[in-house]
Write a protein that holds these residues in place. Structure first.
Motif, PDB file in Angstrom:
ATOM      1  N   ASN A  65      77.188  95.001   9.777  1.00  8.92           N
ATOM      2  CA  ASN A  65      76.995  94.465   8.815  1.00  8.92           C
ATOM      3  C   ASN A  65      77.980  93.664   8.005  1.00  8.92           C
ATOM      4  O   ASN A  65      77.565  93.532   6.918  1.00  8.92           O
ATOM      5  CB  ASN A  65      77.138  95.869   8.025  1.00  8.92           C
ATOM      6  N   HIS A  66      79.119  93.388   8.519  1.00  8.29           N
ATOM      7  CA  HIS A  66      79.582  91.504   8.022  1.00  8.29           C
ATOM      8  C   HIS A  66      79.150  90.660   8.218  1.00  8.29           C
ATOM      9  O   HIS A  66      79.334  90.195   6.942  1.00  8.29           O
ATOM     10  CB  HIS A  66      81.092  92.294   8.652  1.00  8.29           C
ATOM     11  N   LEU A  67      78.054  91.080   8.964  1.00  6.37           N
ATOM     12  CA  LEU A  67      77.311  89.865   8.819  1.00  6.37           C
ATOM     13  C   LEU A  67      76.257  89.429   8.435  1.00  6.37           C
ATOM     14  O   LEU A  67      75.838  90.377   7.887  1.00  6.37           O
ATOM     15  CB  LEU A  67      77.527  89.268  10.460  1.00  6.37           C
ATOM     16  N   PRO A  68      75.509  88.165   7.711  1.00  3.73           N
ATOM     17  CA  PRO A  68      74.605  87.594   7.527  1.00  3.73           C
ATOM     18  C   PRO A  68      73.388  88.710   8.194  1.00  3.73           C
ATOM     19  O   PRO A  68      73.314  88.583   9.076  1.00  3.73           O
ATOM     20  CB  PRO A  68      73.972  86.265   6.876  1.00  3.73           C
ATOM     21  N   ARG A  69      72.437  89.144   7.346  1.00  3.57           N
ATOM     22  CA  ARG A  69      70.970  89.400   7.945  1.00  3.57           C
ATOM     23  C   ARG A  69      70.473  88.562   7.920  1.00  3.57           C
ATOM     24  O   ARG A  69      69.582  87.231   7.086  1.00  3.57           O
ATOM     25  CB  ARG A  69      70.784  90.917   7.434  1.00  3.57           C
ATOM     26  N   LEU A  70      69.187  88.193   8.463  1.00  3.67           N
ATOM     27  CA  LEU A  70      68.450  86.378   9.073  1.00  3.67           C
ATOM     28  C   LEU A  70      66.981  87.597   9.998  1.00  3.67           C
ATOM     29  O   LEU A  70      66.942  87.938  10.932  1.00  3.67           O
ATOM     30  CB  LEU A  70      69.374  86.484  10.095  1.00  3.67           C
ATOM     31  N   ASN A  71      65.643  87.068   9.231  1.00  2.00           N
ATOM     32  CA  ASN A  71      64.819  87.961   9.242  1.00  2.00           C
ATOM     33  C   ASN A  71      63.334  86.039   9.264  1.00  2.00           C
ATOM     34  O   ASN A  71      63.848  84.922   8.573  1.00  2.00           O
ATOM     35  CB  ASN A  71      64.393  88.459   8.925  1.00  2.00           C
ATOM     36  N   LEU A  72      62.870  86.285  10.633  1.00  2.00           N
ATOM     37  CA  LEU A  72      61.632  85.521  10.704  1.00  2.00           C
ATOM     38  C   LEU A  72      60.174  85.877  10.309  1.00  2.00           C
ATOM     39  O   LEU A  72      59.854  86.964  10.808  1.00  2.00           O
ATOM     40  CB  LEU A  72      61.635  84.992  12.344  1.00  2.00           C
ATOM     41  N   THR A  73      59.466  85.709   9.135  1.00  2.00           N
ATOM     42  CA  THR A  73      58.379  86.361   8.950  1.00  2.00           C
ATOM     43  C   THR A  73      57.213  85.215   9.020  1.00  2.00           C
ATOM     44  O   THR A  73      57.204  83.920   9.291  1.00  2.00           O
ATOM     45  CB  THR A  73      58.228  86.875   7.564  1.00  2.00           C
ATOM     46  N   ASN A  74      56.029  86.079  10.122  1.00  2.00           N
ATOM     47  CA  ASN A  74      55.694  84.503  10.062  1.00  2.00           C
ATOM     48  C   ASN A  74      53.651  85.401   9.542  1.00  2.00           C
ATOM     49  O   ASN A  74      53.473  86.731  10.571  1.00  2.00           O
ATOM     50  CB  ASN A  74      54.676  84.238  11.728  1.00  2.00           C
ATOM     51  N   ASP A  75      53.145  85.428   8.508  1.00  2.00           N
ATOM     52  CA  ASP A  75      51.548  85.543   8.295  1.00  2.00           C
ATOM     53  C   ASP A  75      50.013  84.353   9.203  1.00  2.00           C
ATOM     54  O   ASP A  75      50.342  83.674   8.845  1.00  2.00           O
ATOM     55  CB  ASP A  75      51.393  85.400   6.929  1.00  2.00           C
ATOM     56  N   ASN A  76      49.125  85.068   9.320  1.00  2.00           N
ATOM     57  CA  ASN A  76      48.250  85.118  10.299  1.00  2.00           C
ATOM     58  C   ASN A  76      47.044  85.690   9.836  1.00  2.00           C
ATOM     59  O   ASN A  76      46.800  86.660   9.979  1.00  2.00           O
ATOM     60  CB  ASN A  76      47.944  84.781  11.661  1.00  2.00           C
ATOM     61  N   PHE A  77      45.598  84.710   8.537  1.00  2.00           N
ATOM     62  CA  PHE A  77      45.402  85.817   8.030  1.00  2.00           C
ATOM     63  C   PHE A  77      44.043  84.251   7.645  1.00  2.00           C
ATOM     64  O   PHE A  77      44.101  83.576   7.149  1.00  2.00           O
ATOM     65  CB  PHE A  77      45.766  86.797   6.646  1.00  2.00           C
ATOM     66  N   ARG A  78      42.963  85.025   7.270  1.00  2.00           N
ATOM     67  CA  ARG A  78      41.805  84.184   7.115  1.00  2.00           C
ATOM     68  C   ARG A  78      41.291  84.683   5.188  1.00  2.00           C
ATOM     69  O   ARG A  78      41.304  85.953   4.532  1.00  2.00           O
ATOM     70  CB  ARG A  78      40.137  85.028   7.306  1.00  2.00           C
ATOM     71  N   GLN A  79      41.339  83.665   4.578  1.00  2.00           N
ATOM     72  CA  GLN A  79      40.689  83.973   3.629  1.00  2.00           C
ATOM     73  C   GLN A  79      39.009  83.955   2.738  1.00  2.00           C
ATOM     74  O   GLN A  79      38.932  82.985   3.878  1.00  2.00           O
ATOM     75  CB  GLN A  79      41.352  83.243   1.991  1.00  2.00           C
ATOM     76  N   ILE A  80      38.307  84.381   2.847  1.00  2.00           N
ATOM     77  CA  ILE A  80      36.762  84.125   2.650  1.00  2.00           C
ATOM     78  C   ILE A  80      36.154  84.263   1.076  1.00  2.00           C
ATOM     79  O   ILE A  80      36.362  85.834   0.405  1.00  2.00           O
ATOM     80  CB  ILE A  80      36.127  85.366   3.953  1.00  2.00           C
ATOM     81  N   GLY A  81      35.790  83.628   0.451  1.00  2.00           N
ATOM     82  CA  GLY A  81      35.327  83.585  -0.778  1.00  2.00           C
ATOM     83  C   GLY A  81      35.834  82.395  -2.026  1.00  2.00           C
ATOM     84  O   GLY A  81      35.751  80.969  -1.263  1.00  2.00           O
ATOM     85  N   GLN A  82      35.645  82.497  -2.856  1.00  4.03           N
ATOM     86  CA  GLN A  82      36.240  81.723  -4.139  1.00  4.03           C
ATOM     87  C   GLN A  82      37.940  80.634  -3.461  1.00  4.03           C
ATOM     88  O   GLN A  82      38.854  81.687  -3.228  1.00  4.03           O
ATOM     89  CB  GLN A  82      36.258  81.786  -5.625  1.00  4.03           C
ATOM     90  N   GLN A  83      37.646  80.040  -3.686  1.00  3.73           N
ATOM     91  CA  GLN A  83      39.020  79.232  -3.050  1.00  3.73           C
ATOM     92  C   GLN A  83      39.715  77.715  -4.632  1.00  3.73           C
ATOM     93  O   GLN A  83      38.107  77.344  -4.916  1.00  3.73           O
ATOM     94  CB  GLN A  83      38.775  78.057  -1.741  1.00  3.73           C
ATOM     95  N   PHE A  84      40.191  77.825  -5.183  1.00  3.92           N
ATOM     96  CA  PHE A  84      40.922  76.943  -5.840  1.00  3.92           C
ATOM     97  C   PHE A  84      41.070  75.813  -5.192  1.00  3.92           C
ATOM     98  O   PHE A  84      42.229  76.174  -4.513  1.00  3.92           O
ATOM     99  CB  PHE A  84      41.553  77.400  -6.888  1.00  3.92           C
ATOM    100  N   GLN A  85      41.201  74.864  -5.640  1.00  2.60           N
ATOM    101  CA  GLN A  85      41.550  72.926  -5.032  1.00  2.60           C
ATOM    102  C   GLN A  85      42.242  71.900  -6.311  1.00  2.60           C
ATOM    103  O   GLN A  85      41.339  72.357  -7.639  1.00  2.60           O
ATOM    104  CB  GLN A  85      41.013  72.587  -4.327  1.00  2.60           C
ATOM    105  N   GLN A  86      43.042  71.729  -6.786  1.00  2.00           N
ATOM    106  CA  GLN A  86      43.408  70.845  -6.954  1.00  2.00           C
ATOM    107  C   GLN A  86      43.111  69.704  -6.427  1.00  2.00           C
ATOM    108  O   GLN A  86      43.831  69.110  -6.413  1.00  2.00           O
ATOM    109  CB  GLN A  86      44.680  70.930  -8.027  1.00  2.00           C
ATOM    110  N   VAL A  87      42.481  68.698  -7.782  1.00  2.00           N
ATOM    111  CA  VAL A  87      42.129  67.041  -7.237  1.00  2.00           C
ATOM    112  C   VAL A  87      41.929  66.398  -8.036  1.00  2.00           C
ATOM    113  O   VAL A  87      41.020  66.202  -8.723  1.00  2.00           O
ATOM    114  CB  VAL A  87      41.014  67.562  -6.347  1.00  2.00           C
ATOM    115  N   GLU A  88      42.510  65.336  -8.115  1.00  3.07           N
ATOM    116  CA  GLU A  88      43.133  64.352  -8.723  1.00  3.07           C
ATOM    117  C   GLU A  88      42.943  64.794 -10.608  1.00  3.07           C
ATOM    118  O   GLU A  88      42.487  64.610 -11.438  1.00  3.07           O
ATOM    119  CB  GLU A  88      41.364  63.484  -8.927  1.00  3.07           C
ATOM    120  N   GLY A  89      43.827  66.402 -10.476  1.00  4.79           N
ATOM    121  CA  GLY A  89      44.130  65.975 -12.369  1.00  4.79           C
ATOM    122  C   GLY A  89      42.898  67.498 -12.506  1.00  4.79           C
ATOM    123  O   GLY A  89      42.763  67.945 -13.574  1.00  4.79           O
TER     124      GLY A  89
END
Length: 448
Positions: A65-89
């Motif tokens: 416990n005197h050493l640092p805690r190190l964690n690697l997280t990976n998410d793989n998922f799909r979103q279906i529906g309204q998607q918000f994108q910002q294009v040229e303001g």
């Protein structure tokens, strides 16, 4: 009915321990072999061995416990529906299917937490050491319990042999009296009395064999032997011996016990461990300072650029810094934890004090019993020598017609009693020596 049951049990025992079946269903073993078998089969001892593995890992966990805690997280998922994108303001909302891959690396290390890690590391070491002491005391307890049963079986065997020898002698005496009656040297009452005595001794021999059988099966159960398998204990040396502990005063013996008793050493480590846990609980009152580092990135199918370009070049983000937490009000969570830890520490102190008193009593009792066993062995040895001489003289006087049957019967009974008392005194002395060593914590258990 009770007598019939004894006869049946004795008959079954004779079949078990005689002939070919005896060789097949028994395991010859020495005292040390019985102890090793008991250790390998004792459930409580095996559980302590397993628990020691847990304590070892917990101690290692506290150190790491005197050493640092190190964690690697990976998410793989799909979103279906309204998607918000910002294009040229402008914010464009579309109905899309968006496949997203994200990754994060988090590192966190406490810089200061009120010495909690140090206290927990010390406590983990103390728990492990306490477990080692408890394991060694458990070994001694297994040996002590097996010794008690092992010696009882040997004593039962000796008492049975004495009963059989006495029965054989009285049968021979019966034949002599029958000859005396035919010759007119003795009355019929002496003959009938001797026949009654032989019948009584047959019952005594049966009872002795039943007791031997019962204790033998109890030892087999303790050793966890298989069905219909009995141990065949080897004899132990019962010669008279001197003990170095007899010349020491009680206060010195008590000091030896406090130094050598593994259960007392276990209590000492448990007290230290709880004291460290109390210090760990109190550290929650102190500010907590941590250093952190975060790295995150992602890929989305809404962007036409390649996965490699998005994931490794465009979207990666890094953050690092310090986090300071000052406890102000936590619904008394910290105080409750401190109170619980303090009570555990105080209870452990009470347990240690109680054990100190019990050790003092056990040492004194074992010491006095050992001295008494020595005196008893000496007295029964003199008793046996006198009984042998008396029986020899009275038997000769009875053969010559000078003594009556009552004198002969009493002399025979006194001889058997002296033989039994001396055998019990010898085994008791051997056991009391073990008990004193057990009370002092110096009982040595041979290891595999």
């Amino acid at each position: 009915m009770k007598y019939l049951y004894k006869l049946i049990a004795a008959f079954a025992f004779v079949i078990t321990i005689s002939g070919k079946s005896f060789a097949q269903d028994t395991i010859p073993m020495s005292f040390q072999e019985a102890v090793q078998m008991g250790l390998s089969q004792n459930i409580d001892y095996l559980k302590l061995l397993n628990q020691q593995e847990v304590l070892k890992v917990e101690r290692l966990n506290a150190q790491l416990n005197h050493l640092p805690r190190l964690n690697l997280t990976n998410d793989n998922f799909r979103q279906i529906g309204q998607q918000f994108q910002q294009v040229e303001g402008e914010l464009i909302v579309t109905n899309e299917i968006n496949n997203i891959v994200s990754g994060r690396i988090n590192a966190n290390m406490p810089i200061f937490n009120g010495l909690r890690r140090t206290s927990e590391t010390r406590a983990g070491k103390d728990w492990e050491d306490a477990g080692k002491f408890g394991l060694e005391r458990a070994r001694q307890e297994v040996m002590f319990n097996i010794a008690q049963q092992y010696l009882q079986v040997l004593l039962d065997e000796e008492l049975y042999n004495i009963a059989v020898e006495n029965l054989d002698n009285q049968k021979k005496q019966l034949e002599q009296i029958e000859g005396f009656v035919e010759a007119g040297l003795r009355t019929l009452s002496d003959l009938y009395n001797q026949r009654s005595e032989v019948a009584r001794l047959e019952t005594v021999a049966i009872d002795a064999k039943i007791q031997w059988e019962s204790d033998l099966w109890e030892l087999a159960e303790t050793l966890q032997l298989g069905p219909n398998i009995l141990p065949l204990p080897e004899q132990v040396a019962l010669e008279k011996f001197e003990s170095e502990w007899l010349n020491m005063p009680l206060n010195e013996l008590y000091d030896v016990a406090l130094e050598q008793r593994k259960d007392y050493g276990q209590q000492m480590y448990l007290e230290r461990a709880n004291k460290n846990l109390l210090a760990s609980a109190k550290s929650a009152y102190m500010p907590q300072l941590n250093v952190f580092f975060n790295y995150s990135t992602f890929f989305t199918t809404l962007d036409d650029r390649t996965f490699r370009n998005q994931f490794f070049t465009i979207f990666p983000q890094r953050s690092f810094g310090f986090s300071l937490t000052v406890p102000i009000f936590n619904n008394f969570d910290n105080r409750a934890a401190v109170v619980r830890a303090r009570v555990e520490f105080q209870n452990q102190q009470l347990d240690k004090s109680a054990l100190e008193r019990r050790i003092s009593q056990e040492v004194k009792l074992a010491f006095e019993n050992f001295k008494g066993a020595i005196r008893r062995e000496e007295a029964t040895r003199l008793q046996l020598e006198a009984a042998v001489e008396a029986q020899t003289v009275i038997s000769e006087r009875f053969r010559l017609g000078v003594s009556n049957f009552v004198d002969l019967s009493q002399a025979n009974q006194q001889l058997v009693t002296a033989q039994s008392d001396h055998a019990q005194a010898q085994y008791s002395l051997f056991f009391q020596d073990l008990m004193l060593k057990f009370a002092l914590g110096i009982l040595e258990v041979a290891k595999n």
